[in-house]
Design a protein around this motif. Structure first.
Motif, mmCIF file in Angstrom:
data_model
loop_
_atom_site.group_PDB
_atom_site.id
_atom_site.type_symbol
_atom_site.label_atom_id
_atom_site.label_comp_id
_atom_site.label_asym_id
_atom_site.label_seq_id
_atom_site.Cartn_x
_atom_site.Cartn_y
_atom_site.Cartn_z
ATOM 1 N N ASP A 1 18.198 78.308 46.727
ATOM 2 C CA ASP A 1 18.950 77.095 46.381
ATOM 3 C C ASP A 1 18.494 76.502 45.051
ATOM 4 N N THR A 2 17.187 76.521 44.801
ATOM 5 C CA THR A 2 16.654 76.011 43.540
ATOM 6 C C THR A 2 17.196 76.803 42.363
ATOM 7 N N ASN A 3 17.198 78.120 42.485
ATOM 8 C CA ASN A 3 17.699 78.958 41.391
ATOM 9 C C ASN A 3 19.211 78.841 41.250
ATOM 10 N N THR A 4 19.908 78.616 42.356
ATOM 11 C CA THR A 4 21.347 78.382 42.275
ATOM 12 C C THR A 4 21.619 77.116 41.474
ATOM 13 N N THR A 5 20.820 76.087 41.727
ATOM 14 C CA THR A 5 20.968 74.841 40.979
ATOM 15 C C THR A 5 20.696 75.064 39.499
ATOM 16 N N LEU A 6 19.663 75.853 39.193
ATOM 17 C CA LEU A 6 19.345 76.135 37.787
ATOM 18 C C LEU A 6 20.464 76.902 37.085
ATOM 19 N N LEU A 7 21.123 77.796 37.822
ATOM 20 C CA LEU A 7 22.186 78.614 37.231
ATOM 21 C C LEU A 7 23.575 77.995 37.382
ATOM 22 N N SER A 8 23.672 76.856 38.051
ATOM 23 C CA SER A 8 24.991 76.290 38.344
ATOM 24 C C SER A 8 25.785 75.949 37.090
ATOM 25 N N SER A 9 25.110 75.531 36.017
ATOM 26 C CA SER A 9 25.854 75.226 34.787
ATOM 27 C C SER A 9 26.529 76.478 34.241
ATOM 28 N N HIS A 10 25.868 77.629 34.402
ATOM 29 C CA HIS A 10 26.468 78.894 33.956
ATOM 30 C C HIS A 10 27.625 79.297 34.879
ATOM 31 N N PHE A 11 27.436 79.064 36.180
ATOM 32 C CA PHE A 11 28.484 79.429 37.126
ATOM 33 C C PHE A 11 29.726 78.566 36.968
ATOM 34 N N LYS A 12 29.532 77.323 36.568
ATOM 35 C CA LYS A 12 30.669 76.411 36.396
ATOM 36 C C LYS A 12 31.352 76.573 35.034
ATOM 37 N N ASP A 13 30.712 77.280 34.123
ATOM 38 C CA ASP A 13 31.270 77.461 32.775
ATOM 39 C C ASP A 13 32.538 78.303 32.849
ATOM 40 N N ARG A 14 33.659 77.725 32.467
ATOM 41 C CA ARG A 14 34.949 78.435 32.535
ATOM 42 C C ARG A 14 35.084 79.501 31.458
ATOM 43 N N HIS A 15 34.248 79.425 30.428
ATOM 44 C CA HIS A 15 34.327 80.400 29.337
ATOM 45 C C HIS A 15 33.489 81.653 29.599
ATOM 46 N N MET A 16 32.599 81.565 30.590
ATOM 47 C CA MET A 16 31.780 82.725 30.925
ATOM 48 C C MET A 16 32.600 83.678 31.793
ATOM 49 N N PRO A 17 32.658 84.959 31.417
ATOM 50 C CA PRO A 17 33.428 85.924 32.204
ATOM 51 C C PRO A 17 32.875 86.049 33.633
ATOM 52 N N SER A 18 33.756 86.261 34.581
ATOM 53 C CA SER A 18 33.324 86.336 35.979
ATOM 54 C C SER A 18 32.429 87.543 36.230
ATOM 55 N N ARG A 19 32.566 88.613 35.450
ATOM 56 C CA ARG A 19 31.683 89.772 35.653
ATOM 57 C C ARG A 19 30.235 89.418 35.310
#
Length: 165
Positions: free
Chosen positions: A60-78
């Motif tokens: 969960d901690t690492n998910t929180t750290l990476l959440s900004s990347h996961f929410k970024d609409r410009h980052m490709p889903s792959r």
């Protein structure tokens, strides 16, 4: 092989509290109620839920750290899938080969997995098949089967066979 008697400890796993006297080269080893070895924490009742819970917290901690990347609409889903499978899955899967998976642990794993799918893709668990990602529960079961096969192939005089019987 040399054993360091100052660092070695004994963990007796039993339903009732027992006193265990073990010595090595006439040096008594201290008995502990919980032991952490290779990232897995076991207690004297034989439960590993503490380690499972700490693994979920790290996840969960690492998910929180990476959440900004996961929410970024410009980052490709792959790239998001790559981050998920290489980082988050590995954190949660660490030590899972030896877990005794209960319905409660499976439910917790599925819940954290679904939350991440929702965060990364904005999809529900029903849409998971379209993502072509293996469910984490199936991956854990496959890792446990592989570990069990590895143990069964060991020579019969190995200590691990006595533990499994």
């Amino acid at each position: 092989m040399r054993v360091n008697t100052t660092k070695s400890e004994v963990l007796a796993i039993s339903r009732q509290a027992i006193e265990c006297h073990v010595s090595l080269d006439d040096t008594p080893l201290s008995q502990v109620s919980s032991l952490k070895y290779l990232g897995i924490e076991a207690n004297n009742k034989g439960k590993i839920e503490d380690e499972f819970t700490s693994g979920v917290k790290k996840y969960d901690t690492n998910t929180t750290l990476l959440s900004s990347h996961f929410k970024d609409r410009h980052m490709p889903s792959r790239v998001k899938v790559f981050l998920y499978t290489t980082n988050l899955n590995r954190i949660l899967l660490h030590g899972s080969e030896t877990w005794f998976t209960t319905t409660k642990t499976k439910s917790t794993i599925q819940t954290t997995e679904i939350c991440n799918f929702r965060l990364i893709y904005g999809v529900t668990w029903r849409d998971r098949e379209a993502l072509n990602i293996e469910p984490i529960i199936e991956l854990i079961e496959r890792l446990q089967s592989r570990w069990y096969g590895h143990v069964k192939r060991k020579p019969q005089d190995e200590g691990v066979h006595r533990i499994l019987q």
